[in-house]
Write a protein that holds these residues in place. Structure first.
Motif, PDB file in Angstrom:
ATOM      1  N   ALA A  26       0.777  -1.371   0.143  1.00 25.38           N
ATOM      2  CA  ALA A  26       0.097  -0.012   0.173  1.00 25.38           C
ATOM      3  C   ALA A  26       0.995   1.245  -0.050  1.00 25.38           C
ATOM      4  O   ALA A  26       0.572   2.413  -0.559  1.00 25.38           O
ATOM      5  N   LEU A  27       1.952   1.135   0.659  1.00 20.26           N
ATOM      6  CA  LEU A  27       2.898   2.268   0.696  1.00 20.26           C
ATOM      7  C   LEU A  27       3.330   2.594  -0.633  1.00 20.26           C
ATOM      8  O   LEU A  27       3.740   3.757  -0.945  1.00 20.26           O
ATOM      9  N   ALA A  28       3.832   1.519  -1.204  1.00 20.81           N
ATOM     10  CA  ALA A  28       4.416   1.478  -2.540  1.00 20.81           C
ATOM     11  C   ALA A  28       3.553   1.999  -3.727  1.00 20.81           C
ATOM     12  O   ALA A  28       3.776   3.099  -4.174  1.00 20.81           O
ATOM     13  N   GLU A  29       2.240   1.612  -3.564  1.00 19.20           N
ATOM     14  CA  GLU A  29       1.299   2.359  -4.265  1.00 19.20           C
ATOM     15  C   GLU A  29       1.150   3.727  -4.124  1.00 19.20           C
ATOM     16  O   GLU A  29       0.899   4.694  -5.051  1.00 19.20           O
ATOM     17  N   ALA A  30       1.472   4.359  -2.959  1.00 22.96           N
ATOM     18  CA  ALA A  30       1.330   5.766  -2.562  1.00 22.96           C
ATOM     19  C   ALA A  30       2.545   6.506  -3.059  1.00 22.96           C
ATOM     20  O   ALA A  30       2.564   7.682  -2.737  1.00 22.96           O
ATOM     21  N   GLY A  31       3.417   5.865  -3.387  1.00 28.12           N
ATOM     22  CA  GLY A  31       4.667   6.538  -3.819  1.00 28.12           C
ATOM     23  C   GLY A  31       5.900   6.316  -3.154  1.00 28.12           C
ATOM     24  O   GLY A  31       6.823   6.761  -3.376  1.00 28.12           O
ATOM     25  N   ALA A  32       5.816   5.553  -2.127  1.00 32.53           N
ATOM     26  CA  ALA A  32       6.900   5.272  -1.294  1.00 32.53           C
ATOM     27  C   ALA A  32       7.927   4.285  -1.535  1.00 32.53           C
ATOM     28  O   ALA A  32       7.467   3.282  -2.229  1.00 32.53           O
ATOM     29  N   ASP A  33       9.131   4.382  -1.482  1.00 30.34           N
ATOM     30  CA  ASP A  33      10.069   3.252  -1.470  1.00 30.34           C
ATOM     31  C   ASP A  33      10.137   2.744  -0.139  1.00 30.34           C
ATOM     32  O   ASP A  33      10.026   3.139   0.818  1.00 30.34           O
ATOM     33  N   VAL A  34      10.325   1.112  -0.265  1.00 30.11           N
ATOM     34  CA  VAL A  34       9.987   0.466   0.947  1.00 30.11           C
ATOM     35  C   VAL A  34      11.138  -0.551   1.133  1.00 30.11           C
ATOM     36  O   VAL A  34      11.406  -1.207   0.013  1.00 30.11           O
ATOM     37  N   ALA A  35      11.522  -0.670   2.485  1.00 32.71           N
ATOM     38  CA  ALA A  35      12.462  -1.679   3.020  1.00 32.71           C
ATOM     39  C   ALA A  35      11.735  -2.606   3.773  1.00 32.71           C
ATOM     40  O   ALA A  35      10.896  -2.210   4.553  1.00 32.71           O
ATOM     41  N   LEU A  36      11.767  -3.797   3.602  1.00 32.40           N
ATOM     42  CA  LEU A  36      11.066  -5.009   4.251  1.00 32.40           C
ATOM     43  C   LEU A  36      12.243  -5.678   5.196  1.00 32.40           C
ATOM     44  O   LEU A  36      13.190  -6.167   4.967  1.00 32.40           O
ATOM     45  N   GLU A  47      10.020 -11.777  -3.069  1.00 35.81           N
ATOM     46  CA  GLU A  47       8.734 -11.822  -3.898  1.00 35.81           C
ATOM     47  C   GLU A  47       7.970 -10.427  -3.703  1.00 35.81           C
ATOM     48  O   GLU A  47       7.495  -9.849  -4.688  1.00 35.81           O
ATOM     49  N   VAL A  48       8.117 -10.091  -2.441  1.00 33.28           N
ATOM     50  CA  VAL A  48       7.165  -8.899  -2.203  1.00 33.28           C
ATOM     51  C   VAL A  48       8.146  -7.676  -2.627  1.00 33.28           C
ATOM     52  O   VAL A  48       7.340  -6.811  -3.064  1.00 33.28           O
ATOM     53  N   CYS A  49       9.339  -7.760  -2.409  1.00 27.13           N
ATOM     54  CA  CYS A  49      10.145  -6.684  -3.288  1.00 27.13           C
ATOM     55  C   CYS A  49       9.774  -6.508  -4.585  1.00 27.13           C
ATOM     56  O   CYS A  49       9.924  -5.437  -5.371  1.00 27.13           O
ATOM     57  N   GLY A  50       9.605  -7.703  -5.300  1.00 26.11           N
ATOM     58  CA  GLY A  50       9.543  -7.908  -6.603  1.00 26.11           C
ATOM     59  C   GLY A  50       8.309  -7.178  -7.076  1.00 26.11           C
ATOM     60  O   GLY A  50       7.892  -6.226  -7.916  1.00 26.11           O
ATOM     61  N   GLU A  51       7.260  -7.473  -6.079  1.00 22.15           N
ATOM     62  CA  GLU A  51       5.962  -6.589  -6.350  1.00 22.15           C
ATOM     63  C   GLU A  51       5.764  -5.261  -6.165  1.00 22.15           C
ATOM     64  O   GLU A  51       5.255  -4.424  -6.783  1.00 22.15           O
ATOM     65  N   ILE A  52       6.898  -4.783  -5.168  1.00 25.07           N
ATOM     66  CA  ILE A  52       7.210  -3.171  -5.044  1.00 25.07           C
ATOM     67  C   ILE A  52       7.729  -2.682  -6.181  1.00 25.07           C
ATOM     68  O   ILE A  52       6.966  -1.546  -6.701  1.00 25.07           O
ATOM     69  N   ARG A  53       8.559  -3.179  -6.791  1.00 26.19           N
ATOM     70  CA  ARG A  53       9.310  -2.563  -7.862  1.00 26.19           C
ATOM     71  C   ARG A  53       8.367  -2.836  -9.390  1.00 26.19           C
ATOM     72  O   ARG A  53       8.461  -2.007 -10.004  1.00 26.19           O
ATOM     73  N   ASN A  54       7.336  -3.709  -9.297  1.00 23.21           N
ATOM     74  CA  ASN A  54       6.506  -3.660 -10.107  1.00 23.21           C
ATOM     75  C   ASN A  54       5.587  -2.664 -10.251  1.00 23.21           C
ATOM     76  O   ASN A  54       4.973  -2.103 -11.258  1.00 23.21           O
ATOM     77  N   ARG A  57       8.328   1.436  -7.585  1.00 21.56           N
ATOM     78  CA  ARG A  57       9.123   1.901  -6.406  1.00 21.56           C
ATOM     79  C   ARG A  57      10.301   1.106  -6.303  1.00 21.56           C
ATOM     80  O   ARG A  57      10.440  -0.042  -6.630  1.00 21.56           O
ATOM     81  N   ARG A  58      11.485   1.683  -5.405  1.00 20.25           N
ATOM     82  CA  ARG A  58      12.473   0.833  -5.129  1.00 20.25           C
ATOM     83  C   ARG A  58      12.072   0.053  -3.957  1.00 20.25           C
ATOM     84  O   ARG A  58      11.265   0.232  -2.989  1.00 20.25           O
ATOM     85  N   ALA A  59      12.808  -1.170  -3.751  1.00 17.02           N
ATOM     86  CA  ALA A  59      12.510  -1.891  -2.514  1.00 17.02           C
ATOM     87  C   ALA A  59      14.113  -2.681  -2.248  1.00 17.02           C
ATOM     88  O   ALA A  59      14.860  -2.839  -2.888  1.00 17.02           O
ATOM     89  N   LEU A  60      13.944  -2.857  -0.925  1.00 15.79           N
ATOM     90  CA  LEU A  60      15.031  -3.579  -0.318  1.00 15.79           C
ATOM     91  C   LEU A  60      14.611  -4.498   0.873  1.00 15.79           C
ATOM     92  O   LEU A  60      13.791  -4.296   1.620  1.00 15.79           O
ATOM     93  N   ALA A  61      14.994  -5.795   0.730  1.00 18.10           N
ATOM     94  CA  ALA A  61      14.895  -6.719   1.826  1.00 18.10           C
ATOM     95  C   ALA A  61      15.825  -6.676   2.867  1.00 18.10           C
ATOM     96  O   ALA A  61      17.021  -6.861   2.266  1.00 18.10           O
ATOM     97  N   VAL A  62      15.570  -6.591   4.218  1.00 17.92           N
ATOM     98  CA  VAL A  62      16.847  -6.558   5.154  1.00 17.92           C
ATOM     99  C   VAL A  62      16.323  -7.567   6.079  1.00 17.92           C
ATOM    100  O   VAL A  62      15.422  -7.501   6.989  1.00 17.92           O
ATOM    101  N   LYS A  63      17.208  -8.605   6.352  1.00 17.39           N
ATOM    102  CA  LYS A  63      17.276  -9.745   7.130  1.00 17.39           C
ATOM    103  C   LYS A  63      17.455  -9.388   8.664  1.00 17.39           C
ATOM    104  O   LYS A  63      18.752  -8.570   8.658  1.00 17.39           O
ATOM    105  N   GLY A  64      16.859  -9.742   9.791  1.00 17.02           N
ATOM    106  CA  GLY A  64      17.492  -9.340  10.927  1.00 17.02           C
ATOM    107  C   GLY A  64      16.401  -9.487  12.131  1.00 17.02           C
ATOM    108  O   GLY A  64      14.993  -9.416  11.858  1.00 17.02           O
ATOM    109  N   ASP A  65      16.826  -9.810  13.397  1.00 19.50           N
ATOM    110  CA  ASP A  65      15.920 -10.037  14.553  1.00 19.50           C
ATOM    111  C   ASP A  65      15.737  -8.649  15.104  1.00 19.50           C
ATOM    112  O   ASP A  65      16.629  -8.053  15.663  1.00 19.50           O
ATOM    113  N   VAL A  66      14.691  -8.012  15.273  1.00 17.46           N
ATOM    114  CA  VAL A  66      14.434  -6.926  15.765  1.00 17.46           C
ATOM    115  C   VAL A  66      14.362  -6.923  17.187  1.00 17.46           C
ATOM    116  O   VAL A  66      14.683  -5.668  17.942  1.00 17.46           O
ATOM    117  N   ALA A  67      14.734  -8.167  17.974  1.00 20.99           N
ATOM    118  CA  ALA A  67      14.793  -8.210  19.354  1.00 20.99           C
ATOM    119  C   ALA A  67      16.279  -7.915  19.811  1.00 20.99           C
ATOM    120  O   ALA A  67      16.481  -8.025  21.060  1.00 20.99           O
TER     121      ALA A  67
END
Length: 244
Positions: A26-36, A47-54, A57-67
């Motif tokens: 939704a944020l990508a549809e509104a014009g934002a670049d999105v990091a997941l 796959e989600v990054c691919g949908e954002i690029r489609n 918008r720019r997209a980036l997947a960042v792996k990590g434990d938020v805790a």
């Protein structure tokens, strides 16, 4: 709203599936670049990054434990280097393993609070310098109807999601004068993997007679991202399960 969010960089934790994925798109549809941010499934995140690029918008997947503070620091720096300063943060990452009053262990309690509440704190603290420098920012925290009426997952989950509302109130009060809004969304049962793992949740138990969709939560997140006058609020999106 597309004008307001165009070119902004958003970070969505737990963004590879379910509610997080819907908000990211939704944020990508509104014009934002999105990091997941995600923790385990590389394929789903890409796959989600691919949908954002489609969506152009720019997209980036960042792996990590938020805790884990060190992983959060690294993750946020990767987003800055890859997409630029962060302007929108969606604290969505969460876990919810079922445990009753009688079966909950200290380890389950600690793990749930670490991801659901401490994680939101760590990522917010890491992103705040970007928002403050810009004197513009949107922080959207995903709570739950369990914060308001206990729910069915367990005391650990309810407490972590109630803590999210308190955290939202604090940041909203102290950051409003810097152009940063902070709000929470408290979903009811949504058609995601978590709800599918809770057989005691029945669609017919909701006044609307069905579970919500991730896209219905994303629509509210988009509203919060585009409204600079709305802050410190918990938006209940629960099909009438809690009338607060």
């Amino acid at each position: 709203m597309q004008t307001e969010l165009a070119g902004k960089v958003a970070l969505v934790t737990g963004g590879s599936r379910g509610i997080g994925k819907a908000i990211a798109l939704a944020l990508a549809e509104a014009g934002a670049d999105v990091a997941l941010n995600y923790q385990n499934n590389d394929r789903m995140a890409e796959e989600v990054c691919g949908e954002i690029r489609n969506r152009g918008r720019r997209a980036l997947a960042v792996k990590g434990d938020v805790a884990v503070a060190a992983e959060v620091t690294r993750m946020v720096e990767e987003v800055r280097q890859g997409l630029g300063p962060i302007g929108i943060l969606v604290n969505n990452a969460g876990i919810g393993h079922i445990a009753s009053i009688d079966t909950i262990s200290e380890q389950e309690w600690d793990a749930t609070l670490a991801v659901n509440l401490k994680g939101a704190f760590l990522v917010t603290q890491a992103v705040l310098p970007d928002l403050r420098r810009a004197r513009w920012g949107r922080i959207i925290n995903i709570s739950s109807v369990a914060a308001q009426m206990g729910g069915v997952v367990g005391p650990h989950y309810a407490a972590s999601k109630a803590g999210i509302i308190g955290l939202t109130h604090y940041y909203a009060a102290y950051l409003a004068k810097e152009g940063i809004t902070v709000n929470a969304i408290a979903p009811g049962p949504i058609a995601t993997d978590m709800s599918a793992a809770l057989p005691q949740l029945k669609p017919e138990s909701l006044p609307v007679g069905r579970f919500g969709t991730p896209e219905e939560i994303a629509a509210v997140a988009l509203l919060l991202a585009g409204n600079g006058f709305l802050t410190g609020q918990t938006v209940n999106v629960n099909g009438g399960r809690y009338l607060g």
